[in-house]
Write a protein that holds these residues in place. Structure first.
Motif, PDB file in Angstrom:
ATOM      1  N   LEU A 174      -1.890  10.999 -16.636  1.00  0.00           N
ATOM      2  CA  LEU A 174      -3.410  11.544 -16.509  1.00  0.00           C
ATOM      3  C   LEU A 174      -2.969   8.950 -15.987  1.00  0.00           C
ATOM      4  CD1 LEU A 174      -3.692  13.321 -18.161  1.00  0.00           C
ATOM      5  CD2 LEU A 174      -4.449  11.512 -20.295  1.00  0.00           C
ATOM      6  N   PRO A 175      -4.375   9.483 -14.406  1.00  0.00           N
ATOM      7  CA  PRO A 175      -4.301   8.634 -14.028  1.00  0.00           C
ATOM      8  C   PRO A 175      -5.237   7.684 -15.101  1.00  0.00           C
ATOM      9  CG  PRO A 175      -5.890  10.260 -12.637  1.00  0.00           C
ATOM     10  CD  PRO A 175      -5.147  10.697 -14.547  1.00  0.00           C
ATOM     11  N   ASP A 224       0.592  -0.986   0.270  1.00  0.00           N
ATOM     12  CA  ASP A 224       0.560   0.083   0.813  1.00  0.00           C
ATOM     13  C   ASP A 224       1.030   1.816   0.459  1.00  0.00           C
ATOM     14  OD1 ASP A 224      -2.187  -1.487  -0.250  1.00  0.00           O
ATOM     15  OD2 ASP A 224      -2.529  -1.160   2.310  1.00  0.00           O
ATOM     16  N   ALA A 225       2.438   1.121   0.798  1.00  0.00           N
ATOM     17  CA  ALA A 225       2.456   2.325   0.950  1.00  0.00           C
ATOM     18  C   ALA A 225       3.293   2.512  -0.398  1.00  0.00           C
ATOM     19  CB  ALA A 225       3.861   2.085   1.965  1.00  0.00           C
ATOM     20  N   ASP A 256       2.052   6.338  -7.494  1.00  0.00           N
ATOM     21  CA  ASP A 256       0.588   7.005  -8.021  1.00  0.00           C
ATOM     22  C   ASP A 256       1.701   8.721  -8.026  1.00  0.00           C
ATOM     23  OD1 ASP A 256      -0.255   4.875  -8.613  1.00  0.00           O
ATOM     24  OD2 ASP A 256      -2.095   5.208  -6.054  1.00  0.00           O
ATOM     25  N   ARG A 257       1.732   8.488  -7.386  1.00  0.00           N
ATOM     26  CA  ARG A 257       2.250  10.642  -6.503  1.00  0.00           C
ATOM     27  C   ARG A 257       3.296  10.944  -7.822  1.00  0.00           C
ATOM     28  NH1 ARG A 257       2.295  10.734  -0.815  1.00  0.00           N
ATOM     29  NH2 ARG A 257       4.602  10.169  -1.218  1.00  0.00           N
ATOM     30  N   ASP A 258       4.596   9.920  -7.651  1.00  0.00           N
ATOM     31  CA  ASP A 258       5.475   9.969  -8.731  1.00  0.00           C
ATOM     32  C   ASP A 258       4.885  10.242  -9.815  1.00  0.00           C
ATOM     33  OD1 ASP A 258       6.948   9.708  -6.429  1.00  0.00           O
ATOM     34  OD2 ASP A 258       8.263   8.093  -7.194  1.00  0.00           O
ATOM     35  N   MET A 259       3.850   9.578 -10.518  1.00  0.00           N
ATOM     36  CA  MET A 259       3.692   9.428 -11.580  1.00  0.00           C
ATOM     37  C   MET A 259       2.387  10.618 -11.541  1.00  0.00           C
ATOM     38  SD  MET A 259       4.677   6.861 -12.779  1.00  0.00           S
ATOM     39  CE  MET A 259       6.654   6.607 -12.346  1.00  0.00           C
ATOM     40  N   ALA A 260       1.738  11.165 -11.186  1.00  0.00           N
ATOM     41  CA  ALA A 260       0.908  12.396 -10.669  1.00  0.00           C
ATOM     42  C   ALA A 260       2.075  13.231 -11.561  1.00  0.00           C
ATOM     43  CB  ALA A 260       0.136  12.284  -9.915  1.00  0.00           C
TER      44      ALA A 260
END
Length: 406
Positions: free
Chosen positions: A104-105, A88-89, A95-99
């Motif tokens: 795009l999500p 999870d961590a 997700d933060r890095d990709m954002a």
RNA sequence: GGCGACGUAGCCAAGUGGUAAGGCAGAGGUCUGCAAAACCUUCAUCGUGGGUUCGAUUCCCACCGUCGCCUCCA
């Protein structure tokens, strides 16, 4: 849009059926931070998605998460933590890095552990139909029953066998009928997570999840299936085998593989410890710079990450920024012309380096302020903004787009 | 062995079916007390062999070479 298809070994038109595209990309095993190789791969599929959306295609973009496997269990053990906590961590960090690099999500990010029951059913069917055999709680895919095994990678069975011996892999596992047979189900060791199955309390092998998750989300055939080119064999060859053996065929219509990013002379990989993490790069340059750096490389050519190129990418970003902030305008005819050329580059096997060169030209025209009035003026911000947006390199916030690289 | 990419002057490198941008280095020159800087000039038949074509560096085939990947892996 034309794209290289690994299976056909040629650049061919990518034809969405019904204006809808199901795109499945092999995602990460969340036990370590995302590096530039991950960024490159996912950036490529993000640009494909953005381009298709611009063509008015309804894109369903799926990227799985392998949240149970040897690596993540090992890390959990080392930290004395639950593997789910570790996963999870890492997923959050990912997700933060990709954002932050402007991806795009995705529309769905299915996790392996949430779909084990489907995997068990799939394996059972392979077993019933004679494509798999059990050995003391483990289940292997019987590659001898699937003569086309290895066709995607172009390796024939004899070569693969020879290679695996050469590499000191484990083709001699006595439980395997054939050295290339791969694990569909494995019995869990004490302390490992496990799920019930007809063969043992165990967990799935690596390849099965992608066939299950992809078709579960998108049906079949999958319009576009991709990942790093290191996955062609054995991962994708195995996916094809376990799917097409039981009639999920054709499994995929178009395969797209992204080349490896290197660092210090070798492929960036966990085992070589030559990783450059996305987060570390983002500490020094804004997201759009990272996208420009990635876009400067064609997706089928491997390249070496280096600091000089990062600097050049940031200078480029600043040139674009200056051009966008200017009061200059282009005629609508010229603006359309740049956009057309830009999209032509993208549609020609995703030639992002070429597309960037068109942006360079447009930015230069704007900074040199060549304004003619013919067909009405188009603002700098609008012209460049639209192009940069298509490769995910538009600055999210003004504050993010000023200042030099560290 | 398979798949892929690439091979353009000393180096980096753009590019196109009609006789090759640019940058660095080098050489010559202008300027200068000398030098530096600046500026000017100069420097390649595009890996090899075939083929297609009126014509190829640019298209096709073969070959040679370099590099990357090939059951942890994006």
């Amino acid at each position: 849009m034309r794209l290289y298809d690994t299976a056909r070994r040629a650049v061919v038109p990518f034809q969405p059926r019904d204006n809808r595209v199901g795109m499945y990309v092999c995602g990460i095993t969340p036990y370590d931070a995302a590096h530039m190789g991950h960024a490159f791969a996912y950036h490529v599929f993000d640009v494909i998605a953005r381009r298709l959306i611009l063509l008015d295609v309804d894109v369903h973009h799926v990227r799985n998460i392998t949240d149970v496997d040897d690596d993540i269990l090992r890390v959990a053990r080392e930290r004395n933590a639950d593997y789910r906590t570790v996963g999870d961590a890492q997923v959050q960090r990912f997700d933060r890095d990709m954002a932050d690099i402007g991806l795009l999500p995705v529309d769905a990010a299915p996790r392996a552990t949430m779909h084990v029951a489907e995997m068990v059913r799939w394996i059972a069917r392979l077993h019933e139909e004679g494509y798999a055999y059990e050995q003391a709680g483990w289940v292997f895919f019987d590659t001898a029953k699937f003569p086309r095994y290895g066709r995607l990678s172009g390796l024939d069975v004899a070569t693969m066998t020879a290679l695996s011996r050469e590499r000191g892999a484990d083709p001699d596992d006595p439980r395997k009928h054939n050295p290339l047979d791969f694990v569909l189900w494995q019995q869990s060791a004490a302390g490992e997570p496990s799920w019930p199955s007809p063969w043992s309390d165990g967990r799935p092998g690596w390849h099965i999840e992608c066939s299950v998750l992809s078709t579960g989300e998108l049906g079949h055939p999958i319009d576009l299936h991709g990942g790093g080119d290191d996955l062609i064999y054995p991962h994708h060859d195995s996916e094809i085998a376990q799917a097409e053996a039981i009639g999920v065929a054709p499994y995929v219509t178009h395969w797209v593989h992204v080349a490896m990013v290197r660092h210090q002379g070798e492929k960036m990989s966990k085992s070589l410890r030559n990783l450059v993490f996305v987060r570390d790069v983002l500490e020094r340059v804004p997201g759009p710079t990272v996208r420009i750096l990635l876009a400067a490389h064609h997706y089928r050519e491997s390249w070496t990450y280096d600091e000089d190129e990062l600097r050049e990418a940031d200078e480029r970003r600043q040139r674009y920024h200056v051009a966008m902030q200017s009061d200059a305008t282009l005629d609508s005819d010229d603006a359309q012309d740049y956009e057309r050329q830009f999209l032509e580059r993208l549609d020609d096997d995703l030639d992002t380096p070429g597309a960037l060169r068109i942006i360079d030209l447009a930015a230069a025209a704007l900074t040199h302020g060549a304004v003619r009035s013919r067909g009405g003026p188009v603002k700098a911000e609008e012209v460049l903004g639209r192009l940069l947006d298509t490769i995910g390199a538009r600055a999210a916030r003004r504050s993010e787009s000023v200042g030099p690289a560290a």
